[in-house]
Design a protein around this motif. Structure first.
Motif, PDB file in Angstrom:
ATOM      1  N   LEU A  36       0.829  -1.214   0.000  1.00 24.17           N
ATOM      2  CA  LEU A  36       0.000   0.000   0.000  1.00 24.17           C
ATOM      3  C   LEU A  36       0.858   1.257   0.000  1.00 24.17           C
ATOM      4  CD1 LEU A  36      -2.854  -0.927   2.514  1.00 24.17           C
ATOM      5  CD2 LEU A  36      -3.103  -0.462   0.066  1.00 24.17           C
ATOM      6  N   ARG A  37       1.931   1.241   0.758  1.00 25.22           N
ATOM      7  CA  ARG A  37       2.802   2.425   0.851  1.00 25.22           C
ATOM      8  C   ARG A  37       3.342   2.808  -0.525  1.00 25.22           C
ATOM      9  NH1 ARG A  37       7.494   1.245   3.749  1.00 25.22           N
ATOM     10  NH2 ARG A  37       7.813   3.440   4.274  1.00 25.22           N
ATOM     11  N   PHE A  38       3.862   1.815  -1.256  1.00 27.85           N
ATOM     12  CA  PHE A  38       4.466   2.143  -2.548  1.00 27.85           C
ATOM     13  C   PHE A  38       3.425   2.305  -3.651  1.00 27.85           C
ATOM     14  CE2 PHE A  38       8.156   0.520  -0.200  1.00 27.85           C
ATOM     15  CZ  PHE A  38       8.978   1.633  -0.348  1.00 27.85           C
ATOM     16  N   ALA A  39       2.226   1.728  -3.463  1.00 26.48           N
ATOM     17  CA  ALA A  39       1.124   2.017  -4.389  1.00 26.48           C
ATOM     18  C   ALA A  39       0.732   3.491  -4.263  1.00 26.48           C
ATOM     19  CB  ALA A  39      -0.067   1.111  -4.099  1.00 26.48           C
ATOM     20  N   LEU A  40       0.608   3.959  -3.023  1.00 23.72           N
ATOM     21  CA  LEU A  40       0.292   5.374  -2.792  1.00 23.72           C
ATOM     22  C   LEU A  40       1.377   6.271  -3.368  1.00 23.72           C
ATOM     23  CD1 LEU A  40      -1.362   7.658  -1.459  1.00 23.72           C
ATOM     24  CD2 LEU A  40       0.040   7.317   0.603  1.00 23.72           C
ATOM     25  N   PHE A  41       2.632   5.897  -3.150  1.00 24.78           N
ATOM     26  CA  PHE A  41       3.738   6.698  -3.684  1.00 24.78           C
ATOM     27  C   PHE A  41       3.660   6.791  -5.206  1.00 24.78           C
ATOM     28  CE2 PHE A  41       8.258   6.710  -5.219  1.00 24.78           C
ATOM     29  CZ  PHE A  41       8.497   8.046  -4.950  1.00 24.78           C
TER      30      PHE A  41
END
Length: 482
Positions: free
Chosen positions: A107-112
């Motif tokens: 989720l963190r890198f999807a958001l990024f």
């Protein structure tokens, strides 16, 4: 060209591994070729904002994420050399101490990835090509290809996806892609075969215009079952647009002539000064100091990939040859414990520093006679390149970037820059070490070997020209709709 270079870590702001060194150095070399290149990374909590002169630029603004919204702010500064650097700020997902290792990394890198796309609507910079690095940034490539038709501007942006280590792929539940508006039922064939799990790395390879990796040999290896980590068929299908480009060395940092961390500076023409660094390192390790005693070093993550299993199998036999051995690194607890135990068993010629210490690393590069890298696989490798710059002779396995950069010493022709073995086992590693020790005793031969190693040029400038070519190719392919 206008190029956006996207990485999860960038040196010197945040460094976990070699990716940070690449992201900190390559953009500067590309800028020197006359291109407008900018770098973007997450704004992690551990970054020292004051030290690097980081200032707010845009925002806060809100972007749709999961079933709600997230607030994003864009900060900026300039890297060494003046390359603009953007940071995507979000306290909830990036304001943490560590870079990786959280359960919600997907989720963190999807958001990024989504935030990088939306950032381009807010700043005065529209790239012709986006270069995404490793699985963390693969959804950017996916998004560029899957945005709604009314956002045609993004669909004209070419994409290059760079693989630094295929072993880490980013495998998550499909809900991760739906969090940024992609259809979680729109799976790749490979994902359908694997219990419906999405694979960031596979998506980066599939949707990019051009794929690159960090050495020519590794580009060939990853198309095989042995090294392909389950993605070999996907990569083989991309073979006409898959390129291996060696990483470079930042010789402003790794230069024995100017290195502030070593006992005595030296260069190709003052190699006798290297002996002072050897004696200083021997004393630091608690060893007998003497230039005639062979001193080997290893700086590595302590994992199977780096050859620790065959090293620990061979190490007692190596120490019994009268060799002094120093290792620096952290990793699997079993290897940390094994090396610590060996250092206690052989206190006079084995030292294990279980930590990360950049200054000590440079003292090891400068002080050792030989540098050991028996990797099971090695996409590029930086240690062997740095060790050669310091006149420290590498002992490596013939794989990936090690095969591309270290040429086996041939006493008949007087050529080569190190000692190379082929088969991945302790015996072949030991044979390579014994060969190195035999030639170490011949002062003239060893001096010539050191001079050849130090004369090698692995600067970023050569690699930057090759990246320039693949960026041009990606733009051309995107224009043609291929």
């Amino acid at each position: 060209m206008k190029i956006l270079y996207v990485a999860a870590e960038v040196s010197p702001l945040v460094k976990v591994g070699g990716l940070a060194d690449v992201a900190g150095s390559l953009p500067q070399a590309i800028q020197r070729l006359g291109h407008d290149i900018r770098v973007v990374m997450p704004g992690y909590g551990r970054i020292d904002r004051d030290k690097y002169g980081i200032q707010p630029l845009v925002g806060p603004f809100r972007i749709p994420f999961q079933k709600g919204e997230e607030e994003i702010t864009i900060s900026h500064t300039k890297m060494n050399g003046g390359v603009p650097l953007y940071l995507v700020e979000n306290q909830k997902f990036f304001g943490r101490e560590n870079v990786y290792g959280y359960e919600d990394d997907g989720l963190r890198f999807a958001l990024f990835g989504l935030a990088v796309i939306r950032m381009l609507e807010k700043i005065d910079f529209q790239p012709e090509v986006i270069n995404c690095n490793d699985w963390h940034l693969a959804l950017i490539v996916n998004l560029v290809n899957k945005l709604p038709e009314e956002e045609q501007a993004y669909q004209r942006v070419a994409t290059v996806f760079t693989i630094h280590n295929l072993a880490y792929q980013g495998i998550f539940d499909p809900s991760v892609v739906s969090s940024v508006g992609l259809d979680e039922s729109d799976l790749l064939e490979l994902e359908k075969e694997r219990e419906g799990k999405i694979n960031f790395m596979a998506r980066g390879i599939s949707f990019s215009d051009v794929v690159s990796t960090v050495s020519e040999e590794y580009a060939k290896e990853i198309q095989s079952k042995e090294y392909g980590a389950g993605l070999e068929e996907l990569l083989a299908d991309k073979r006409d647009r898959l390129f291996g480009i060696l990483n470079g060395v930042d010789y402003q940092v790794f230069n024995p002539q100017t290195d502030p961390h070593i006992a005595l500076n030296y260069d190709l023409h003052s190699l006798d000064n290297k002996g002072a660094n050897k004696k200083a390192l021997q004393r630091e390790c608690g060893f007998e100091a003497g230039t005639d005693i062979p001193l080997m070093g290893m700086i590595s993550r302590l994992t199977d990939q780096k050859g620790l299993d065959i090293l620990v199998e061979a190490i007692k036999a190596v120490l019994e040859l009268g060799v002094q051995f120093v290792v620096l690194g952290t990793g699997d607890f079993r290897y940390q414990d094994l090396l610590t135990h060996l250092a206690k068993e052989f206190p006079h010629n084995m030292k294990a520093f279980i930590k990360f210490d950049a200054a000590l690393a440079q003292r090891i590069y400068a002080g050792c006679d030989m540098f050991v890298m028996p990797s099971r696989f090695e996409p590029c490798g930086l240690g062997q390149l740095i060790s050669m710059a310091y006149g420290t002779i590498p002992i490596v396995r013939r794989t990936g970037g090690l095969a591309d950069t270290v040429k086996d010493f041939d006493p008949r022709t007087g050529t080569g820059t190190g000692f190379v073995f082929q088969n991945y086992n302790a015996m072949h590693l030991l044979v390579a070490i014994v060969r190195a020790l035999e030639h170490f005793r011949d002062e003239g031969t060893w001096r010539s070997l050191m001079e050849r190693a130090m004369s090698c040029d692995f600067s970023w400038d050569s690699s930057a020209h090759k990246y320039e070519e693949i960026y041009k190719l990606a733009i051309e392919l995107r224009k043609k709709g291929h």
